[in-house]
Design an enzyme around this catalytic site. Structure first.
Site: not given
Length: 424
Positions: A52, A54, A116, A193-194
């Site tokens: 999201c 790069r 992160d 999703g993740e």
């Protein structure tokens, strides 16, 4: 670093979400792009990473191929105007800079939310796709395994991964901030999703703060599995999404699709009586920009999820110098390995030269030797050759670390007549 490793990077640091979402790639697109770069452009040591925040390509080539890579990305995304996006790209044509950047990305030092964890898994997936496409050479294999080893050291030796500071946790903090004046707010999470699943887990950890947490996913089984994992949450089908939207105070979307799922028309039909907050964690965006024009609707996208001064984040920021020190150690080791790889062909030629001499001498003496003597001669000469070779290899590797191998390579070439030796 002597290896011709380079990178092309489009990230949140220079490119706003409106640009990033136009050039983002899902797994299938990443795999197609890898094939194009490897087979059509002839690039090696390839890694295609798209998240999201790069879209990046790492590659090896003697010449700067950045423009060709960007044009190929434009073709893949059917963007004839790709030239307009050139100012948003960073072109890292120096191997040291490209390698350093990949380490910082993979460790989470370059993340929008420092430390992160999700980026580490995304790098692993990108590496797997490269390996599947046979586009990862010896350098990339060594580089990525060094990255993963470094990541384990960071995990075990620092507080950089402690706490819950991440994009998904930042989303939770944003929800808490937006609903501070709402008693028992109802939250709907669409797309698991993740990131979406992580958001649900964080919400479930604070479930006493919420009136209801509802899950919706295209694959209902995935939603039911997550709902059970989190201690029993309500699941709704996509067909029943509109009633759930009407009930929710906060809608969190992480749907993966090319076009926005939530449109202004959809939002206008929700009969909004008080404020309704839409939080979009998708890239490309799954909530259309004009949804906010509907009275009572407020939209927050991924760029609104900023690092918050939580205790976990403060711990991570305090650990950054230690993380950088660990990365520096790994980079030094990788640099030594890269230098040694330069003299590997010389070592192979030396080995071949010594083996040829050994076999010629054995051939002379074995004619007069018994089988037992012949075996002993073979073992003795092989051991002698290995000891001679070992000394020269150690000297070469030491010279490499001093950046002083050229003179020794030239001398060994004359001693062993290596020009006549083929590369093994």
């Amino acid at each position: 670093m002597s290896h011709p490793f380079k990178a092309v990077s489009l990230s949140f640091k220079k490119a706003p979400l409106a640009i990033r979402e136009l050039l983002s790639l899902d797994e299938a697109a990443c795999r197609r792009f890898l094939h194009t770069l490897h087979h059509d452009l002839g690039l090696s040591d390839l890694l295609v990473l798209s998240t999201c925040n790069r879209t990046e390509v790492y590659y090896a080539a003697d010449d700067d191929r950045s423009r060709e890579i960007i044009l190929a990305l434009g073709d893949l995304k059917a963007r004839a105007d790709i030239g307009d996006f050139l100012p948003y790209f960073d072109l890292l044509t120096d191997a040291d800079a490209a390698v350093q950047h990949l380490f910082e990305v993979a460790m989470g030092l370059d993340a929008q939310v420092v430390g992160d964890l999700q980026i580490s898994n995304q790098v692993k997936n990108a590496y797997q796709w490269s390996a599947d496409a046979d586009a990862a050479g010896p350098f990339l294999h060594r580089l990525l395994h060094t990255v993963f080893f470094t990541n384990k050291r960071v995990q075990n030796e620092t507080t950089f991964r402690d706490g819950a500071a991440s994009v998904s946790y930042a989303a939770l903090e944003l929800v808490e901030e937006l609903t501070a004046d709402v008693a028992q707010p109802r939250v709907l999470v669409v797309g698991l999703g993740e990131i979406g699943a992580d958001v649900v887990r964080h919400l479930a950890d604070h479930r006493s703060d919420y009136g209801e947490i509802v899950l919706c996913n295209r694959t209902r089984a995935r939603a039911e599995q997550l709902a059970e994992e989190c201690g029993g949450l309500r699941v709704v089908d996509f067909e029943n999404l509109v009633p759930a939207l009407k009930e929710a105070d906060v809608v969190i979307s992480s749907i993966n699709r090319a076009e926005p799922f939530f449109t202004r028309e959809l939002a206008a039909n929700l009969e909004i009586l008080s404020f309704k907050f839409f939080i979009d964690l998708s890239v490309p965006r799954s909530i259309a920009a004009d949804v906010e024009q509907v009275p009572g609707v407020l939209v927050y996208n991924i760029d609104a999820i900023q690092s918050k001064a939580s205790a976990a984040l403060e711990l991570r920021l305090a650990a950054v110098p230690q993380v950088r020190a660990i990365v520096a150690e790994s980079l030094a080791g990788l640099q030594d390995w890269a230098k040694e790889m330069l003299v590997s062909p010389i070592i192979q030629k030396m080995k071949a030269s010594l083996e040829q001499i050994r076999l010629e001498e054995l051939d002379r003496f074995q004619k007069k030797a018994t089988p037992a003597e012949s075996k002993l001669l073979d073992e003795a000469t092989r051991s002698l050759m290995q000891k001679v070779l070992k000394q020269h290899v150690l000297h070469l590797k030491t010279a490499c670390k001093r950046d002083d191998a050229d003179a020794l390579v030239e001398l060994l070439g004359e001693i062993f007549d290596l020009e006549k030796q083929p590369v093994a």
